[in-house]
Design an enzyme around this catalytic site. Structure first.
Site, PDB file in Angstrom:
ATOM      1  N   HIS A  71      29.847 -42.576   9.980  1.00  0.00           N
ATOM      2  CA  HIS A  71      29.688 -41.193   9.508  1.00  0.00           C
ATOM      3  C   HIS A  71      28.988 -40.352  10.572  1.00  0.00           C
ATOM      4  O   HIS A  71      28.144 -40.843  11.337  1.00  0.00           O
ATOM      5  CB  HIS A  71      28.957 -41.147   8.165  1.00  0.00           C
ATOM      6  CG  HIS A  71      27.557 -41.689   8.164  1.00  0.00           C
ATOM      7  ND1 HIS A  71      26.470 -40.943   8.581  1.00  0.00           N
ATOM      8  CD2 HIS A  71      27.049 -42.877   7.772  1.00  0.00           C
ATOM      9  CE1 HIS A  71      25.367 -41.650   8.447  1.00  0.00           C
ATOM     10  NE2 HIS A  71      25.690 -42.838   7.964  1.00  0.00           N
ATOM     11  N   ASP A  73      27.369 -37.378   9.800  1.00  0.00           N
ATOM     12  CA  ASP A  73      26.293 -36.546   9.259  1.00  0.00           C
ATOM     13  C   ASP A  73      24.955 -37.264   9.286  1.00  0.00           C
ATOM     14  O   ASP A  73      24.878 -38.493   9.398  1.00  0.00           O
ATOM     15  CB  ASP A  73      26.617 -36.091   7.838  1.00  0.00           C
ATOM     16  CG  ASP A  73      26.788 -37.244   6.859  1.00  0.00           C
ATOM     17  OD1 ASP A  73      27.361 -38.278   7.246  1.00  0.00           O
ATOM     18  OD2 ASP A  73      26.351 -37.107   5.700  1.00  0.00           O
ATOM     19  N   ASP A 102      20.620 -43.850  12.075  1.00  0.00           N
ATOM     20  CA  ASP A 102      21.614 -43.691  11.009  1.00  0.00           C
ATOM     21  C   ASP A 102      22.442 -42.435  11.237  1.00  0.00           C
ATOM     22  O   ASP A 102      22.132 -41.383  10.706  1.00  0.00           O
ATOM     23  CB  ASP A 102      20.883 -43.629   9.663  1.00  0.00           C
ATOM     24  CG  ASP A 102      21.801 -43.746   8.474  1.00  0.00           C
ATOM     25  OD1 ASP A 102      22.963 -44.125   8.657  1.00  0.00           O
ATOM     26  OD2 ASP A 102      21.353 -43.466   7.356  1.00  0.00           O
ATOM     27  N   GLU A 132      28.357 -38.527   4.211  1.00  0.00           N
ATOM     28  CA  GLU A 132      27.992 -39.843   3.684  1.00  0.00           C
ATOM     29  C   GLU A 132      26.594 -39.825   3.069  1.00  0.00           C
ATOM     30  O   GLU A 132      26.302 -40.610   2.162  1.00  0.00           O
ATOM     31  CB  GLU A 132      28.046 -40.890   4.797  1.00  0.00           C
ATOM     32  CG  GLU A 132      27.940 -42.338   4.319  1.00  0.00           C
ATOM     33  CD  GLU A 132      26.504 -42.858   4.251  1.00  0.00           C
ATOM     34  OE1 GLU A 132      26.302 -43.953   3.685  1.00  0.00           O
ATOM     35  OE2 GLU A 132      25.581 -42.173   4.765  1.00  0.00           O
ATOM     36  N   GLU A 133      25.737 -38.927   3.559  1.00  0.00           N
ATOM     37  CA  GLU A 133      24.332 -38.957   3.160  1.00  0.00           C
ATOM     38  C   GLU A 133      24.040 -38.202   1.863  1.00  0.00           C
ATOM     39  O   GLU A 133      22.879 -38.055   1.486  1.00  0.00           O
ATOM     40  CB  GLU A 133      23.457 -38.373   4.288  1.00  0.00           C
ATOM     41  CG  GLU A 133      23.500 -39.160   5.590  1.00  0.00           C
ATOM     42  CD  GLU A 133      22.784 -40.500   5.512  1.00  0.00           C
ATOM     43  OE1 GLU A 133      22.414 -40.926   4.407  1.00  0.00           O
ATOM     44  OE2 GLU A 133      22.598 -41.126   6.574  1.00  0.00           O
ATOM     45  N   GLU A 161      26.709 -48.964  10.471  1.00  0.00           N
ATOM     46  CA  GLU A 161      25.398 -48.799   9.848  1.00  0.00           C
ATOM     47  C   GLU A 161      24.341 -49.600  10.613  1.00  0.00           C
ATOM     48  O   GLU A 161      24.635 -50.652  11.185  1.00  0.00           O
ATOM     49  CB  GLU A 161      25.443 -49.279   8.393  1.00  0.00           C
ATOM     50  CG  GLU A 161      26.303 -48.455   7.472  1.00  0.00           C
ATOM     51  CD  GLU A 161      25.650 -47.130   7.074  1.00  0.00           C
ATOM     52  OE1 GLU A 161      24.451 -46.930   7.388  1.00  0.00           O
ATOM     53  OE2 GLU A 161      26.345 -46.297   6.464  1.00  0.00           O
ATOM     54  N   HIS A 341      16.247 -42.174   8.305  1.00  0.00           N
ATOM     55  CA  HIS A 341      15.812 -41.006   7.524  1.00  0.00           C
ATOM     56  C   HIS A 341      14.345 -40.641   7.750  1.00  0.00           C
ATOM     57  O   HIS A 341      13.856 -39.690   7.152  1.00  0.00           O
ATOM     58  CB  HIS A 341      16.044 -41.211   6.018  1.00  0.00           C
ATOM     59  CG  HIS A 341      17.469 -41.476   5.648  1.00  0.00           C
ATOM     60  ND1 HIS A 341      17.873 -41.681   4.356  1.00  0.00           N
ATOM     61  CD2 HIS A 341      18.596 -41.589   6.404  1.00  0.00           C
ATOM     62  CE1 HIS A 341      19.174 -41.899   4.312  1.00  0.00           C
ATOM     63  NE2 HIS A 341      19.632 -41.856   5.558  1.00  0.00           N
TER      64      HIS A 341
END
Length: 364
Positions: A71, A73, A102, A132-133, A161, A341
């Site tokens: 992903h 994003d 991530d 995705e987030e 991932e 994150h």
């Protein structure tokens, strides 16, 4: 539009991707850059742009197909852009910034290999997707599954991932239920005139405290289940017997259970409180797990390329979408997932290069 050099060191490519802000629903700039780089710096790929999703695949007739998916994003930036790089005795050479873990380092590895792999042993499909987030209904891979399902055909799928460079196979399933109770409101000075809804949930909490989760081995991966209260609500005021209360419970289950059998298990666990009629239960969210599928020849070859280093994936990832299609899928990327994150998100430079070398060997 920022220019990406896919032939550059994948560490530098990671830094370039990190410096393109791409919070969920705002991925157009990075998708533009990825599409332009693939069109001008790779050969033999069919390339399709769909919204903020970029897809590329070869068709060399090599007899097997590996899907590389990541992903584009990130979660919202928290003062951690642009990237910075530090070298010290404690952590060594480290790249800092939003998305380093991530999962822009994983994306960089895939893009670099698309441009530099000289003798592929498999046809390749690359999928870079958006959203995705955030909530699953917006997930770009889900959109591809609905609108371009032919692009998800393959023998094995690798999600970039963060796994600290180790294969994490499959993923847990998850579901949430709300256990609710109702009663009769009354003044707490005359509590006998009411019916306390919170008290009715006592057996639910006792059941949770006494629960012993299952551990199960699948393809050499040990999955540990968990049943946890994740939210509780009720009460009107400090002098009122409450007439409504609830507990939200999350069940993380091994991928040998379906959503249906997992829900049956939860109902059985709370059979006592539910049997009285004082407590009701409703399913509020669910997502299937993914079997590791490491016995499949294409997946076994990946494990061999990783020197046999693999473990179960805790948590849910998009590998479940491929598993549901009968395609073995694993998570493999640079970065410690526990740093995803975070404001201090960072990835060791060595891991980016290690994952690049591992996948180069496997794909060659």
């Amino acid at each position: 539009m920022p220019a990406l050099d896919l032939h550059a060191d994948p560490v530098e490519l990671t830094a370039a991707l990190v410096d393109i802000p791409s919070e969920s629903r705002d991925e157009s700039l990075i998708a533009d850059a990825v599409e332009a780089a693939l069109r001008t710096q790779t050969t033999g790929f069919e390339i399709v742009r769909q919204g903020n999703r970029v897809l590329a695949r070869t068709d060399r007739g090599l007899g097997s197909r590996v899907i590389l998916a990541g992903h584009l994003d990130t979660v919202p930036v928290a003062g951690n852009l642009p990237h910075r790089r530090t070298v010290d005795d404690a952590e060594g050479d480290v790249l800092h910034g939003c998305g380093t873990v991530d999962m822009k380092s994983g994306d960089a590895v895939f893009l670099h290999l698309a441009a530099t792999l000289e003798n592929p042993a498999h046809d390749l499909t690359l999928i870079f997707y958006d959203c995705e987030e955030i909530a699953a209904e917006f997930n770009g891979l889900g959109t591809i599954e609905r609108e371009l399902p032919q692009w998800l055909a393959g023998d094995v799928a690798i999600l970039g991932e963060p796994t600290a460079g180790q294969i994490e196979a499959g993923c847990q399933g998850t579901l949430r239920v709300r256990l609710s109770a109702t009663g009769t409101r009354a003044h707490s000075a005359r509590a006998w005139m009411g019916d306390n809804a919170i008290h009715k949930l006592g057996d639910v909490l006792t059941t949770l405290a006494d629960y012993r989760p299952r551990w199960v081995d699948i393809d050499g991966c040990e999955y540990r289940e968990g049943l946890s209260a994740v939210g509780i609500g009720g009460g009107v005021a400090g002098n009122v017997v409450p007439d409504a209360a609830f507990v939200d419970v999350n069940f993380r289950f091994a991928p040998d259970r379906s959503i249906e059998t997992a829900l049956e298990h939860v109902r059985a666990v709370f059979a006592g409180p539910l049997s009285t009629g004082a407590v009701t239960m409703e399913l509020t969210d669910s997502a299937s797990g993914a079997l590791p599928g490491l016995s499949h020849p294409a997946a076994a070859a990946l494990v061999a390329a990783a020197s046999g280093r693999f473990r179960a994936k805790y948590g849910w990832t998009d590998v479940s979408r491929f598993s549901a299609l009968g395609i073995p899928a694993v998570n493999l990327g640079p970065g410690d997932p526990s740093l995803a994150h975070r404001v201090d998100e960072r990835v060791p430079v060595a891991q980016i290069r290690e994952v690049t070398d591992l996948l180069r060997a496997y794909l060659s």
